[in-house]
Design an enzyme around this catalytic site. Sequence first.
Site, PDB file in Angstrom:
ATOM      1  N   HIS A 374       0.800  -1.224   0.000  1.00 57.72           N
ATOM      2  CA  HIS A 374       0.000   0.000   0.000  1.00 57.72           C
ATOM      3  C   HIS A 374       0.831   1.271   0.000  1.00 57.72           C
ATOM      4  O   HIS A 374       0.268   2.356   0.130  1.00 57.72           O
ATOM      5  CB  HIS A 374      -0.912   0.058   1.227  1.00 57.72           C
ATOM      6  CG  HIS A 374      -1.993  -0.975   1.234  1.00 57.72           C
ATOM      7  ND1 HIS A 374      -3.248  -0.741   0.737  1.00 57.72           N
ATOM      8  CD2 HIS A 374      -1.990  -2.249   1.676  1.00 57.72           C
ATOM      9  CE1 HIS A 374      -3.988  -1.826   0.887  1.00 57.72           C
ATOM     10  NE2 HIS A 374      -3.250  -2.761   1.461  1.00 57.72           N
ATOM     11  N   LYS A 565      -8.327  14.164   4.531  1.00 58.87           N
ATOM     12  CA  LYS A 565      -7.514  12.954   4.522  1.00 58.87           C
ATOM     13  C   LYS A 565      -6.490  13.129   5.629  1.00 58.87           C
ATOM     14  O   LYS A 565      -6.405  14.209   6.225  1.00 58.87           O
ATOM     15  CB  LYS A 565      -6.816  12.750   3.176  1.00 58.87           C
ATOM     16  CG  LYS A 565      -6.084  14.002   2.662  1.00 58.87           C
ATOM     17  CD  LYS A 565      -5.450  13.765   1.306  1.00 58.87           C
ATOM     18  CE  LYS A 565      -6.430  13.838   0.149  1.00 58.87           C
ATOM     19  NZ  LYS A 565      -6.471  12.665  -0.690  1.00 58.87           N
ATOM     20  N   ARG A 566      -5.701  12.090   5.944  1.00 59.06           N
ATOM     21  CA  ARG A 566      -4.670  12.277   6.951  1.00 59.06           C
ATOM     22  C   ARG A 566      -3.764  13.456   6.558  1.00 59.06           C
ATOM     23  O   ARG A 566      -3.568  13.733   5.374  1.00 59.06           O
ATOM     24  CB  ARG A 566      -3.832  10.986   7.089  1.00 59.06           C
ATOM     25  CG  ARG A 566      -4.556   9.905   7.853  1.00 59.06           C
ATOM     26  CD  ARG A 566      -4.863  10.312   9.259  1.00 59.06           C
ATOM     27  NE  ARG A 566      -3.669  10.346  10.069  1.00 59.06           N
ATOM     28  CZ  ARG A 566      -3.385   9.457  11.026  1.00 59.06           C
ATOM     29  NH1 ARG A 566      -4.225   8.477  11.306  1.00 59.06           N
ATOM     30  NH2 ARG A 566      -2.279   9.555  11.722  1.00 59.06           N
ATOM     31  N   LYS A 571       0.812  14.729   0.975  1.00 55.20           N
ATOM     32  CA  LYS A 571      -0.554  15.011   0.530  1.00 55.20           C
ATOM     33  C   LYS A 571      -0.760  16.514   0.287  1.00 55.20           C
ATOM     34  O   LYS A 571      -1.771  16.933  -0.249  1.00 55.20           O
ATOM     35  CB  LYS A 571      -1.558  14.479   1.544  1.00 55.20           C
ATOM     36  CG  LYS A 571      -1.505  12.941   1.708  1.00 55.20           C
ATOM     37  CD  LYS A 571      -2.523  12.446   2.723  1.00 55.20           C
ATOM     38  CE  LYS A 571      -2.365  10.994   3.112  1.00 55.20           C
ATOM     39  NZ  LYS A 571      -3.086  10.069   2.203  1.00 55.20           N
ATOM     40  N   THR A 673      -8.635   6.609  -1.764  1.00 55.02           N
ATOM     41  CA  THR A 673      -9.990   6.060  -1.874  1.00 55.02           C
ATOM     42  C   THR A 673     -10.986   7.182  -1.605  1.00 55.02           C
ATOM     43  O   THR A 673     -12.119   7.136  -2.091  1.00 55.02           O
ATOM     44  CB  THR A 673     -10.217   4.901  -0.877  1.00 55.02           C
ATOM     45  OG1 THR A 673      -9.655   5.264   0.385  1.00 55.02           O
ATOM     46  CG2 THR A 673      -9.565   3.629  -1.376  1.00 55.02           C
ATOM     47  N   LYS A 677     -14.744   8.420  -3.306  1.00 54.59           N
ATOM     48  CA  LYS A 677     -15.978   8.767  -2.583  1.00 54.59           C
ATOM     49  C   LYS A 677     -16.503  10.127  -3.038  1.00 54.59           C
ATOM     50  O   LYS A 677     -17.709  10.321  -3.219  1.00 54.59           O
ATOM     51  CB  LYS A 677     -15.716   8.774  -1.073  1.00 54.59           C
ATOM     52  CG  LYS A 677     -15.376   7.378  -0.531  1.00 54.59           C
ATOM     53  CD  LYS A 677     -14.733   7.415   0.860  1.00 54.59           C
ATOM     54  CE  LYS A 677     -14.038   6.090   1.136  1.00 54.59           C
ATOM     55  NZ  LYS A 677     -13.154   6.143   2.319  1.00 54.59           N
TER      56      LYS A 677
END
Length: 830
Positions: A374, A565-566, A571, A673, A677
């Site tokens: 992952h 998100k985290r 990110k 993911t 969504k």
Amino acid sequence: QKSVAAVPSPADEGREEFRRGSAVDALTRAILDHLYFTQARPLTLATRNDWYMALAYAVRDRMLDDWLKSLSHLRNRELKIVSYLSAEFLMGPHLGNNLVNLGIMEPAREALAALGQDLDELLRQEEEPGLGNGGLGRLAACYLDSLATLRVPAIGYGIRYEFGIFDQEIRDGWQAEKTDKWLRLGNPWEICRPEITYEVKVGGHTERFTDEKGCVRVRWVPNKVVKGVAYDTPVAGYRSGVTDLLRLWKSEAVESFDFQAFNVGDYYRAVEAKIFSETISKVLYPNDEPEIGKALRLGQQYFFVSCSLQDMVRIHLLRENSLDTFAASFAVQLNDTHPSIAVAELMRLLVDEHQFEWDAAWQITRATLAYTNHTLLPEALEKWPLPLFASILPRHLEIIYEINRRFLDEVRLVHQGDDQLAARLSIIDENGERYVRMAHLASVGSHAINGVAALHTELLKQTVLKDFYEIHPELFRNVTNGVTPRRWMVLSNPGLTRLITERIGDGWVTNPDELRGLEPFVADQTFQSAWQKVKRENKSVLAGVIKARTGIVVDPASLFDVLVKRIHEYKRQHLKVLHIITLYNRIKHDPQADVTPRTFIFGGKAAPGYFMAKLIIKLVNSMGEVVNSDPDVADRLKVVFFPDFNVTNGQMVYPAADLSEQISTAGKEASGTGNMKFSLNGALTIGTLDGANVEIREEVGAENFFLFGLTAAEVSDLKSGGYDPRKWYGEKTELREAIDQIAGGLFSHGDRGLFQPLVEHLLNRDDYLLLADYQAYIDCQDRVSAAFRDRKRWTEMSILNVARMGKFSSDRAIREYCSDIWQASPLPQD
Ligand code: CR1
């Protein structure tokens, strides 16, 4: 006084379908019974939690017929069981999902209404089990939903953490962590199985002995033994008649060991042993990606893997009398390297405990196990220092040495003289301090290795597992992640679900390719306004929650621009911050500037020890304060940090988004993911060519996706050419202004020190290339702003996004795992 008018008459009560059924009157009776017999509460004293518990038990009862049927299938030797090993399962609240999947949302609502209760209030009462950090744990939960929906017999195995991911509060702009006491008010969904327990050894040493057949064997003499107790949670498929099993292990003390091995009467030492034992499943490690060599973490991994494999062995031996056929009973998927000790543990069980020959054991092990990677981030690739490993798992280290010796012998046979290759492939990292590389252990011990998006799998083959790919290309495959449309659409977006179903029927819930049936309506006026109305209502609901939680008033007519998100540097939440500051400056320079009004919504937790991530949260809040209160802005820009982003909150956020921010540095986000969504709920994406964004864009069409930024190849070229962020800083005026303002204390009441570490990093290293991507991002956002003003076009794009998201259902992903990796089939319809 509550009304009890709907209490059914005694004449009904003997009937079986009444006891088990889901008609309104049967549910009413069941809820009242649980209130009385399980909660032991008279109506007059029942709290909201009592009502929630009573309802939950009534719903759980309705899962039992299917569940017990599924449990009995475990004994059917014809059926292969998928065993999903994961240190995290981020299930989200159970009640709403079970009502959806069982198809009893409306009867439950009516039954409660008759009892004077509001279903939505009771849904809010549930404290979600936060047994995961982010995408990896949530993926495991989506996969269980799909397995049950597709009628595949499956068990999710994991850890019943007493404390899950911490609750996040924002104090003075900083993240504060609070213990997640999710079990405080009881957990009606789990069933403790005190008779399903296994002993797990820890530490000590090994001894060689000769068995009765004259073979030399190994005995592991541990210095501690703990016990794992099974806690079972049913996972209902969507109207599939199958309910699968989530089995989580809680660690406890083994009494016989504590009290006999220690001096009789040494009560305190016995209690100490109990404390140690209970510590193992006490708390989830709150790190999303980076790993740290903590003994307890290795202990947790081994603990749940050992319990799970022992459980599989027991189940298999109920079917067959030999373990030779174990691989026909179980397909075991390793969710990242966290459970990769399974390779050595299954070998130990077969060789030491069941007297298998090495080769036969190895063949079974590899045929059973498969590994999903992952992440490519080097800091997230688990490795354990040898001394630590040896002190906890001395026998496993021996087994790993033997696995490695045989593996490297084979490598050397084929690639004679290439010692470098052998060193690179070795399970043991011999550079400097020696380590066990868990990704190598998982790769050597598996018959299939997969990445989680097409790009990720390619990069995996080119980088982290390059040598493995070169010697065994046939082991590699891609399975792009997916999300369940049940939780992420039917449950969380009932408005859109209703609208879609009115037009194309409800087949899309299990066959989301049918969403394509929406395409003929894209330009339809009535449909478009109904579509806009749903989005607007979802935004209003979220606006209400934002007001209640943060005090900030936001305008549902503005563009909801969402980044949840985290929090992680890769990110790039801080790239978003640079964008907001840029818009702010444009307004400051020209208060009449024509900017599209936007509400920026951030959400996500930072690992408690990740300083830079926590500083980014502080920056978002500090910058937000300045922007939100500036009269020149006149409410055109609003910045919100939505605290405690989790599954429950996600269910409110995704349906209300107009714009989905997927802005990681290309090559860093394995899949994502959340991106799926958002798009499924009609948000448009602004994103880089990273992870599954690439495939989302392919599916929805380039013209319905806002693409910007460097590609993964460009990122790596730029870096190898010696990247100098100062060059961009020097060239881009708006960028320089924004960075100077952060550095100069504009957002920190003049304090130049506060954000200095962040600014320094950006100017001197900028590992994630924010500066290089800045201009492309800003330009792309300008296109977004313009596009949002053309409501008709925007709505068309939104509809097309939903219509073309079928590929990203977790059902598709699970079908691929079943056929390409597990060779598992659905149960026949009964
Ligand atoms: C990845 O970062 C991916 C999920 C699920 C995460 C994310 O991109 O969508 O896994 N990786 O596959 C992770 O948590 C430990 O690694």
